[in-house]
Design an enzyme around this catalytic site. Structure first.
Site, short mmCIF file in Angstrom:
data_model
loop_
_atom_site.label_atom_id
_atom_site.label_comp_id
_atom_site.label_asym_id
_atom_site.label_seq_id
_atom_site.Cartn_x
_atom_site.Cartn_y
_atom_site.Cartn_z
N HIS A 89 -9.87 -9.49 0.16
CA HIS A 89 -9.56 -9.39 1.59
C HIS A 89 -10.62 -10.19 2.35
CE1 HIS A 89 -8.02 -6.98 5.15
NE2 HIS A 89 -9.10 -7.57 5.64
N HIS B 83 0.87 -1.18 0.00
CA HIS B 83 0.00 0.00 0.00
C HIS B 83 0.91 1.23 0.00
CE1 HIS B 83 -3.60 -2.43 1.05
NE2 HIS B 83 -2.72 -3.17 1.71
N HIS C 3 -2.67 -12.50 2.42
CA HIS C 3 -2.35 -12.53 3.87
C HIS C 3 -3.11 -13.61 4.67
CE1 HIS C 3 -5.92 -10.00 3.76
NE2 HIS C 3 -5.27 -8.90 3.49
N PHE D 121 -5.55 -0.28 11.41
CA PHE D 121 -4.91 -1.56 11.16
C PHE D 121 -3.75 -1.37 10.18
CE2 PHE D 121 -9.26 -2.72 12.33
CZ PHE D 121 -9.07 -3.80 13.18
N ASP E 292 2.35 -6.83 2.71
CA ASP E 292 1.16 -6.04 3.09
C ASP E 292 1.62 -4.74 3.76
OD1 ASP E 292 -1.42 -5.22 3.42
OD2 ASP E 292 -1.96 -6.67 4.97
#
Length: 430
Positions: free
Chosen positions: A185, A69, A238, A329, A311
């Site tokens: 996700h 990200h 993930h 998060f 991630d």
């Protein structure tokens, strides 16, 4: 970190060359001419060559991260494509896939083109992942075909689960026409509720709201079944729970189009580490139990999980300094990924270097449809040079991201990146 332009001839000598594409390991030199692979073997260096002695070091393909990200556009105070690239170089990554949950989200051909054009200015290769649904609202599919034409290599609403099974099925059917993966996700938001960590004895003792592993595994199972039904490519991001691993192992027997990743932090930490209330350990999906961690390690070793991703999720100090229940998060992970997984998988769980390198190079590139044979003559050099056995302690001085939200600060790690070569430049940290 020092970055300099490669000279016309750069020679890497005395290193151990790991070729994860062909599965070979040998002592050899590498000749890089004008930024491209010229020759691998015993090399007579041309005059005025720059010689780099790689004695006791490994030389392999630049690492590739299928899940970062970089926050641009809209969140440049946390990270932008340039600062994210610097973090990647420090970690040995020459290529990354940037997730679309920016502001605005990468949900159109025009925004996909923006990322492609901006990446040309950056020192690494950045591949955009487009949003599955418009504005990531989980309802109306984006113009996938037009976004692929502009450079999107996969689709995800990462950070926001696609709750509607019909929308997920439609996305898989659409993407199957182009043979590129959908990445969901996987967290059932109803089961997750206000949970901020894994449900277990630790969450009870800490008094923090929690969610069980089934929050993830139930949606993973749904997505796998849909992918098999449609015959589409699904990449599970993930993975964090033992139950998810079981579902992936079972459904992989029915489809060769299923792949999965695990992060370094899910392999390294357990929920026991949250007793410090360190908000940098607040991630989605959450850090789980020792049992889950062991299942993830086993799944990596037996091939159920195909690759390792970071991630990498930057947040400002102000955001992460909030109480555990309100802090966002996510953690950064590019600078620490290799040293963390090298410590856990190679030194604690007896994996060999070649197997580890494949998890960071050819496997994620294969999943994302990117060139894998990086040591073939004429290929643009994407190389990482590292010491697999160096012990070191990670500190804020080792962070090149704009954000510092790492739970690895002051952790003892194993294996150090020495240099990264990509786009005609070499970055070195010593």
């Amino acid at each position: 970190m020092k970055i300099s332009k490669l000279k016309k001839n750069h020679i890497l000598i005395n290193g151990t060359v790991l070729d994860p594409f062909n599965g070979t390991e040998k002592k050899a030199d590498i000749h890089i001419e004008n930024g491209k692979i010229k020759e691998i073997g015993k090399i007579s260096a041309p005059n005025n060559s720059e010689i780099i002695d790689c004695k006791n070091l490994f030389i392999t393909h630049g690492f590739f991260d299928a899940h970062v990200h970089f926050r641009e556009p809209g969140g440049e105070d946390k990270e932008d494509l340039n600062s994210g690239s610097m973090a990647a170089l420090a970690g040995g990554f020459t290529g990354v896939c940037a997730m679309p949950n920016t502001d605005p989200p990468i949900d159109s051909p025009e925004l996909t083109r923006y990322i492609i054009d901006r990446s040309k200015e950056c020192p690494i290769n950045i591949h955009p992942i487009g949003a599955v649904t418009k504005s990531q609202k989980g309802k109306e599919l984006t113009e996938m075909g037009a976004m692929i034409a502009e450079g999107a290599i996969a689709f995800s609403d990462d950070g926001l689960p696609i709750a509607d099974a019909k929308v997920m099925q439609n996305a898989l059917e659409y993407s199957s026409m182009f043979d590129i993966p959908i990445i969901n996700h996987a967290e059932d938001e109803c089961l997750k509720a206000d949970g901020v960590m894994h449900m277990g004895k630790v969450s009870t003792n800490l008094g923090l709201p929690s969610s069980p592993g089934i929050t993830e595994s139930s949606m993973v199972h749904r997505d796998l079944e849909l992918a098999v039904h449609v015959g589409a490519r699904l990449h599970v991001p993930h993975v964090s729970s033992a139950r998810s691993v079981e579902h992936i192992k079972t459904l992989k027997k029915k489809s060769k189009k299923i792949s999965a990743e695990v992060t370094a932090h899910h392999l390294y930490f357990t929920d026991e580490d949250l007793v410090s209330y360190n908000t940098n350990l607040k991630v989605a999906p959450p850090i789980r139990s020792e049992k889950d961690k062991k299942a993830l390690i086993a799944a990596v070793k037996n091939g159920t999980i195909d690759c390792i991703a970071t991630d990498h999720a930057p947040h400002t100090i102000e955001e992460k300094e909030g109480t555990f229940d309100i802090a966002p998060f996510g953690m950064i992970g590019l600078e620490t990924c290799f040293a963390a997984v090298n410590k856990i998988l190679v030194y604690e769980n007896k994996m060999d270097q070649m197997s580890l390198v494949k998890l960071l190079t050819v496997n994620p590139r294969r999943i994302m449809g990117v060139e894998q044979d990086l040591f073939s003559v004429g290929t643009n050099a994407e190389i990482v040079i590292y010491d697999p056995s160096e012990d070191w302690k990670f500190s804020k001085n080792n962070i090149f991201s704009k954000s510092h939200n790492s739970p690895f600060i002051n952790k003892n790690l194993k294996g150090k990146i020495k240099a990264t070569i990509v786009k005609g430049h070499i970055s070195s940290q010593d």
